[in-house]
Design a protein around this motif. Structure first.
Motif, PDB file in Angstrom:
ATOM      1  N   ALA A  50       0.832  -1.205   0.000  1.00 16.99           N
ATOM      2  CA  ALA A  50       0.000   0.000   0.000  1.00 16.99           C
ATOM      3  C   ALA A  50       0.866   1.254   0.000  1.00 16.99           C
ATOM      4  N   ILE A  51       1.972   1.206   0.718  1.00 17.50           N
ATOM      5  CA  ILE A  51       2.881   2.353   0.744  1.00 17.50           C
ATOM      6  C   ILE A  51       3.471   2.591  -0.638  1.00 17.50           C
ATOM      7  N   GLN A  61       1.403   6.778  -6.737  1.00 21.90           N
ATOM      8  CA  GLN A  61       0.291   7.669  -7.053  1.00 21.90           C
ATOM      9  C   GLN A  61       0.673   9.122  -6.794  1.00 21.90           C
ATOM     10  N   ASN A  62       1.359   9.367  -5.692  1.00 21.11           N
ATOM     11  CA  ASN A  62       1.730  10.737  -5.337  1.00 21.11           C
ATOM     12  C   ASN A  62       2.845  11.282  -6.209  1.00 21.11           C
TER      13      ASN A  62
END
Length: 95
Positions: free
Chosen positions: A42-43, A49-50
């Motif tokens: 998830a990280i 994404q960021n």
């Protein structure tokens, strides 16, 4: 008039005793706080994404599929769909 158990003075509800015991345990342990744990996967997804990094091949394939669906030219490969769904039906029919 008959009064039963006159020797009892201020009887305590057993539920009230249990609740008080739980409150005392919490005071002894300190206040617990909620925790959140985020998996490594998830990280990585969040970082990707960021960072604005987009898989261009995937994005172009999605855009192509959107255009085909909106134009009405998208064709479903029935054999591929059947191969994908067959294990599901084999699993559910055995139960």
């Amino acid at each position: 008039m008959k009064i039963n158990e006159t020797g009892r003075i201020n009887p305590i509800n057993p539920y009230q005793r249990t609740a008080e015991a739980q409150r005392q345990e919490q005071v002894k342990k300190g206040t617990r706080k909620d925790e959140v744990s985020i998996s490594d996967e998830a990280i990585k997804l969040l970082q990707a994404q960021n960072s604005g990094k987009v898989d261009t091949d995937r994005a172009s394939k999605i855009e192509s599929l959107k255009q085909q669906v909106s134009a009405g030219t998208y064709q479903v490969d029935a054999a591929k769909l059947a191969d994908t769904l067959a294990p599901y039906f084999k699993q559910t029919s055995g139960n």
